[in-house]
Design a protein around this motif. Sequence first.
Motif, short mmCIF file in Angstrom:
data_model
loop_
_atom_site.label_atom_id
_atom_site.label_comp_id
_atom_site.label_asym_id
_atom_site.label_seq_id
_atom_site.Cartn_x
_atom_site.Cartn_y
_atom_site.Cartn_z
N ALA A 44 -49.09 10.35 13.17
CA ALA A 44 -48.16 11.06 12.28
C ALA A 44 -47.01 10.17 11.83
CB ALA A 44 -47.62 12.32 12.93
N LYS A 45 -47.27 8.86 11.80
CA LYS A 45 -46.27 7.93 11.28
C LYS A 45 -46.87 7.22 10.08
CE LYS A 45 -43.54 6.85 15.38
NZ LYS A 45 -43.03 5.76 16.25
N LEU A 46 -46.25 7.40 8.94
CA LEU A 46 -46.74 6.78 7.72
C LEU A 46 -46.07 5.43 7.53
CD1 LEU A 46 -48.60 7.51 5.31
CD2 LEU A 46 -46.56 8.21 4.10
N GLN A 47 -46.81 4.49 7.03
CA GLN A 47 -46.24 3.20 6.66
C GLN A 47 -45.49 3.42 5.35
OE1 GLN A 47 -49.09 0.04 6.52
NE2 GLN A 47 -47.72 -1.37 5.51
N LEU A 48 -44.16 3.47 5.46
CA LEU A 48 -43.37 3.79 4.26
C LEU A 48 -43.27 2.58 3.34
CD1 LEU A 48 -40.54 6.18 5.42
CD2 LEU A 48 -42.63 6.65 4.19
N SER A 49 -44.37 2.32 2.73
CA SER A 49 -44.44 1.24 1.76
C SER A 49 -45.42 1.68 0.70
CB SER A 49 -44.92 -0.06 2.42
OG SER A 49 -46.23 0.10 2.90
N ALA A 50 -45.52 0.89 -0.32
CA ALA A 50 -46.47 1.19 -1.38
C ALA A 50 -47.48 0.05 -1.44
CB ALA A 50 -45.75 1.34 -2.71
N GLY A 51 -48.72 0.34 -1.11
CA GLY A 51 -49.75 -0.68 -1.13
C GLY A 51 -50.52 -0.61 -2.43
N TYR A 52 -50.22 -1.52 -3.36
CA TYR A 52 -50.83 -1.42 -4.68
C TYR A 52 -50.79 -2.76 -5.40
CZ TYR A 52 -45.96 -1.34 -6.26
OH TYR A 52 -44.65 -1.66 -6.49
N ASP A 53 -51.65 -2.86 -6.41
CA ASP A 53 -51.66 -3.99 -7.33
C ASP A 53 -50.71 -3.64 -8.47
OD1 ASP A 53 -52.35 -5.49 -9.72
OD2 ASP A 53 -54.12 -6.18 -8.64
N ARG A 54 -49.60 -4.34 -8.56
CA ARG A 54 -48.55 -4.00 -9.51
C ARG A 54 -49.07 -3.92 -10.94
NH1 ARG A 54 -42.74 -4.66 -9.58
NH2 ARG A 54 -41.95 -4.99 -11.69
N GLU A 55 -49.83 -4.91 -11.38
CA GLU A 55 -50.31 -4.92 -12.76
C GLU A 55 -51.31 -3.80 -13.01
OE1 GLU A 55 -50.29 -5.61 -16.57
OE2 GLU A 55 -48.94 -6.60 -15.14
N ALA A 56 -52.13 -3.50 -12.00
CA ALA A 56 -53.10 -2.42 -12.14
C ALA A 56 -52.38 -1.08 -12.31
CB ALA A 56 -54.02 -2.37 -10.93
N VAL A 57 -51.29 -0.90 -11.57
CA VAL A 57 -50.52 0.34 -11.67
C VAL A 57 -49.87 0.45 -13.04
CG1 VAL A 57 -48.44 1.52 -10.84
CG2 VAL A 57 -50.11 0.64 -9.21
N ILE A 58 -49.26 -0.63 -13.50
CA ILE A 58 -48.60 -0.59 -14.80
C ILE A 58 -49.62 -0.34 -15.91
CG2 ILE A 58 -47.38 -2.01 -16.51
CD1 ILE A 58 -45.89 -3.32 -14.19
N SER A 59 -50.74 -1.04 -15.87
CA SER A 59 -51.77 -0.86 -16.90
C SER A 59 -52.31 0.57 -16.89
CB SER A 59 -52.91 -1.85 -16.68
OG SER A 59 -52.46 -3.18 -16.81
N THR A 175 -58.09 27.33 9.82
CA THR A 175 -57.13 26.44 9.14
C THR A 175 -57.32 24.98 9.54
OG1 THR A 175 -55.44 26.71 10.87
CG2 THR A 175 -55.44 28.32 9.06
N ALA A 176 -58.28 24.69 10.41
CA ALA A 176 -58.49 23.32 10.88
C ALA A 176 -58.93 22.39 9.75
CB ALA A 176 -59.52 23.30 12.00
N LYS A 177 -58.46 21.15 9.82
CA LYS A 177 -58.85 20.12 8.84
C LYS A 177 -59.21 18.83 9.58
CE LYS A 177 -55.99 21.87 5.05
NZ LYS A 177 -54.91 21.53 4.09
N PRO A 178 -60.12 18.04 9.00
CA PRO A 178 -60.58 16.83 9.70
C PRO A 178 -59.63 15.65 9.53
CG PRO A 178 -61.72 17.03 7.62
CD PRO A 178 -60.86 18.26 7.74
N PHE A 215 -53.08 13.83 8.93
CA PHE A 215 -54.54 13.87 9.02
C PHE A 215 -55.17 12.50 8.81
CE2 PHE A 215 -53.30 18.21 7.96
CZ PHE A 215 -54.00 18.93 8.91
N THR A 216 -54.46 11.44 9.19
CA THR A 216 -55.00 10.09 9.06
C THR A 216 -54.76 9.32 10.35
OG1 THR A 216 -54.51 10.08 6.69
CG2 THR A 216 -54.94 7.97 7.73
#
Length: 292
Positions: A44-59, A175-178, A215-216
């Motif tokens: 239940a701890k998220l990596q508070l970052s954004a994992g992405y390809d900058r140019e792919a996101v902009i495009s 209400t269960a989820k995997p 859930f991850t």
Amino acid sequence: MIDIHPELPEVLFKYTSEAGLLSILRNKSLRFSRPTRFNDLYDAKLQLSAGYDREAVISGALEKLYASISGEDQTPLVGSMGALIESMRPKFSEDSDKEQLFAELRLGLEESLDNLPDLLKKYEPEFEAHFQLSKILCLSSDGYSPPMWGNYADNLKGAAVGFTPTVEADSLFLTAKPIRYLDKRPALLDEEPLIEQLSARSKNDPDEISERIVFTKAMAWQYEAEWRIVAGHGWKPESETEQVQFHIGDLRYIVLGTRFDLEKVAEVKELMATFPNARLMYLSDDYSFIEA
């Protein structure tokens, strides 16, 4: 109305110790706990970052924004960016210079991405505090797993309790989820949700963020075949754990481990009498179930 997961198993198992089994049977309840009590440091701890390809996101965002401005895409837009795009639509014509429009929009997108790291850092304590106070019940779709019997059923001295969710009883287990198992901790934002936000198609959805956090888990935990029930901060937010009652008709199986104390079996049978659908089983040496 309960949103039932399409792959909800027929039976969900709760592995427990001998003492845990007797408590479940006596109290007709299960213990929900905060993630701080779990055995996974990053649960239940998220990596508070954004994992992405900058140019792919902009495009990707530019193409979606252009489709919105031109009217090709009629998806409802949100936020201040959505209002800006709506205001640009009347000025658009087939003669509009797409490249010039892209150049103007790109400046705003680049500025948003430049500010993103500071924004994530600002909200990190808030996210951490919120999700670490969640109350969660951990279950498994696999009642035959040797590692689970060893790790969560007191080295085969405990039991696995099987629950079958029933719609008629408005079952808690509906209400269960995997859990999703990933090679690395998920980032708060990856390419697709970031494109959706930058193109004014969505805001930060609390439910989607919750899915990513609660859930991850890492791929190393995949053997658990885990399903979870999340109760927000619970009914007693100040407590680390709390007992939640379940419908007695949902309890279908009590499977005793191969090292279960035989002197306790009579007590188990006596307590089982209040559960109309419960069946007593024994775990065999090959991890199959034998009817008692």
